[in-house]
Design an enzyme around this catalytic site. Structure first.
Site, PDB file in Angstrom:
ATOM      1  CG  ASP A  27      34.673 -26.424   9.699  1.00  0.00           C
ATOM      2  OD1 ASP A  27      35.189 -25.230   9.953  1.00  0.00           O
ATOM      3  OD2 ASP A  27      34.274 -27.237  10.844  1.00  0.00           O
ATOM      4  N   GLY A  30      39.998 -21.027   9.877  1.00  0.00           N
ATOM      5  CA  GLY A  30      40.384 -20.059  10.835  1.00  0.00           C
ATOM      6  C   GLY A  30      41.600 -20.663  11.812  1.00  0.00           C
ATOM      7  CD1 TRP A  32      45.721 -24.266   6.539  1.00  0.00           C
ATOM      8  CD2 TRP A  32      46.084 -22.101   6.216  1.00  0.00           C
ATOM      9  NE1 TRP A  32      46.781 -24.062   5.736  1.00  0.00           N
ATOM     10  CE2 TRP A  32      46.944 -22.701   5.486  1.00  0.00           C
ATOM     11  CE3 TRP A  32      45.761 -20.664   6.412  1.00  0.00           C
ATOM     12  CZ2 TRP A  32      47.726 -21.926   4.480  1.00  0.00           C
ATOM     13  CZ3 TRP A  32      46.830 -19.933   5.557  1.00  0.00           C
ATOM     14  CH2 TRP A  32      47.514 -20.549   4.636  1.00  0.00           C
ATOM     15  NE  ARG A  40      37.836 -16.794  12.362  1.00  0.00           N
ATOM     16  CZ  ARG A  40      37.705 -18.017  12.252  1.00  0.00           C
ATOM     17  NH1 ARG A  40      38.246 -18.773  13.238  1.00  0.00           N
ATOM     18  NH2 ARG A  40      36.772 -18.742  11.788  1.00  0.00           N
ATOM     19  CG  ASN A  75      29.066 -19.581   9.069  1.00  0.00           C
ATOM     20  OD1 ASN A  75      28.941 -20.366   7.980  1.00  0.00           O
ATOM     21  ND2 ASN A  75      29.352 -20.098  10.123  1.00  0.00           N
ATOM     22  NE  ARG A 195      32.458 -29.937  10.128  1.00  0.00           N
ATOM     23  CZ  ARG A 195      31.505 -29.091  10.699  1.00  0.00           C
ATOM     24  NH1 ARG A 195      30.252 -29.654  10.533  1.00  0.00           N
ATOM     25  NH2 ARG A 195      31.755 -27.853  10.927  1.00  0.00           N
TER      26      ARG A 195
HETATM   27  C1  IPE Z   1      29.965 -25.082   8.759  1.00  0.00           C
HETATM   28  O1  IPE Z   1      31.330 -24.699   9.361  1.00  0.00           O
HETATM   29  C2  IPE Z   1      29.477 -23.920   7.777  1.00  0.00           C
HETATM   30  C3  IPE Z   1      30.561 -23.973   6.682  1.00  0.00           C
HETATM   31  C4  IPE Z   1      31.665 -24.792   6.547  1.00  0.00           C
HETATM   32  C5  IPE Z   1      30.285 -22.836   5.647  1.00  0.00           C
HETATM   33  P1  IPE Z   1      31.152 -24.041  10.626  1.00  0.00           P
HETATM   34  O2  IPE Z   1      32.567 -23.606  11.235  1.00  0.00           O
HETATM   35  O3  IPE Z   1      30.329 -22.946  10.819  1.00  0.00           O
HETATM   36  O4  IPE Z   1      30.411 -25.032  11.765  1.00  0.00           O
HETATM   37  P2  IPE Z   1      30.212 -25.247  13.463  1.00  0.00           P
HETATM   38  O5  IPE Z   1      29.889 -23.967  13.987  1.00  0.00           O
HETATM   39  O6  IPE Z   1      31.740 -25.549  13.882  1.00  0.00           O
HETATM   40  O7  IPE Z   1      29.272 -26.271  13.587  1.00  0.00           O
HETATM   41  C1  IPE Z   2      35.075 -22.668   7.369  1.00  0.00           C
HETATM   42  O1  IPE Z   2      36.051 -22.253   8.206  1.00  0.00           O
HETATM   43  C2  IPE Z   2      34.586 -21.391   6.731  1.00  0.00           C
HETATM   44  C3  IPE Z   2      33.207 -20.879   6.997  1.00  0.00           C
HETATM   45  C4  IPE Z   2      32.567 -21.403   7.888  1.00  0.00           C
HETATM   46  C5  IPE Z   2      32.983 -19.751   6.251  1.00  0.00           C
HETATM   47  P1  IPE Z   2      36.015 -21.744   9.744  1.00  0.00           P
HETATM   48  O2  IPE Z   2      36.020 -20.333   9.392  1.00  0.00           O
HETATM   49  O3  IPE Z   2      34.710 -22.492  10.223  1.00  0.00           O
HETATM   50  O4  IPE Z   2      37.353 -22.247  10.386  1.00  0.00           O
HETATM   51  P2  IPE Z   2      37.415 -22.884  11.771  1.00  0.00           P
HETATM   52  O5  IPE Z   2      36.532 -23.915  11.839  1.00  0.00           O
HETATM   53  O6  IPE Z   2      37.126 -21.789  12.745  1.00  0.00           O
HETATM   54  O7  IPE Z   2      38.870 -23.202  11.632  1.00  0.00           O
HETATM   55 MG    MG Z   3      34.432 -24.103  11.652  1.00  0.00          MG
END
Ligand code: IPE
Ligand code: IPE
Ligand code: MG
Length: 247
Positions: A27, A30, A32, A40, A75, A195
């Protein structure tokens, strides 16, 4: 915190040792990107590089199974454009990395209902799994359109069908019977669940499997994760005392 090289990694007497099965909620891509005023997708691209480094480090550490949460069943709620970017990256990753994964003896497996990614990606994933099925080093499990509650629902449906067909007695259903019908059937028990990005939740990942896993939440954003961070996580795990309800 910087990690010691594998040869000097201190796991401690009586500690948990090297985990056989490590799972990661990758996680923070985005955030980063946002911190760098980038789109993103740039974070997801950099995240794919972190995947490469982490798989290599898992091999060095002798981790048997590395399970990576790449796309959750929730997602799909993201904007269509981001979902398309993620699908494109997955396709690109498979095309670019499969030869190296195969050459390094990595066995690929997919959990989750990946068919929702469409026929082309489904075929690519199934070809990659078939091509690496006999490999003997690290097993790389990619969770795609994966949600733990949905996985448990599917296991319950499978058992219900077997009861209806008369091939299983409801009284004989035990934890092993459920485990055998999860996507993770036949994998070693989950030892360590990491995580990244400072969030403290499981987001529907491996809920059943995490029953006795050690949990580690780190602030590092996924694109900044790599060899040092995995070594540090494994060293932290190695100092833990797992009790499984006993003393
Ligand atoms: C969890 O991350 C799913 C993956 C890393 C693929 P999310 O960014 O989707 O989780 P939430 O929405 O913050 O709980
Ligand atoms: C994890 O990074 C990748 C996926 C869930 C596919 P995010 O896209 O959730 O990044 P943040 O949480 O918005 O920073
Ligand atoms: Mg995330």
């Amino acid at each position: 915190m910087s990690a010691a090289p594998a040869s000097t990694l201190q796991v401690g007497d009586g500690g948990a040792g090297i985990p056989r099965h490590v799972a990661i909620i990758m996680d923070g891509n985005g955030r980063w990107a946002k911190a760098r005023h980038l789109p993103r997708v740039a974070g997801h691209r950099k995240g794919a590089e972190a995947v490469r480094a982490t798989i290599r480090a898992a091999g060095e550490l002798g981790i048997e199974v590395l399970t990576l949460y790449a796309f959750s069943s929730e997602n799909w709620r993201r904007p269509e454009e981001e979902v398309a970017d993620l699908k494109g990256l997955l396709r690109h990753y498979l095309l670019a990395e499969l030869d190296e994964l195969a050459a390094n003896g990595i066995r690929l497996r997919v959990i989750g209902d990946y068919s929702r990614f469409g026929p082309e990606l489904t075929r690519m994933l199934e070809d990659a799994v078939a091509r690496t099925a006999q490999n003997q080093s690290t097993t790389l499990v990619i969770a795609l359109n994966y949600g733990s509650q949905g996985e448990i629902v599917r296991a319950a449906q499978a058992l219900a069908e077997e009861v209806r067909a008369g091939t299983i007695d409801p009284a004989s259903i035990d934890t092993a019977a459920i485990e055998a019908r999860l996507d993770t059937a036949d994998l070693p028990a989950l030892d360590l669940l990491i995580r990244t990005s400072g969030e403290h939740r499981l987001s529907n990942f491996l809920l059943w499997q995490a029953a006795y896993a050690e949990l580690l939440f780190v602030d590092t954003l996924w694109p900044d994760f790599g060899r040092d961070e995995l070594f540090a996580a494994v060293a932290d795990y190695g100092r833990r005392n797992r009790r499984f309800g006993g003393l």
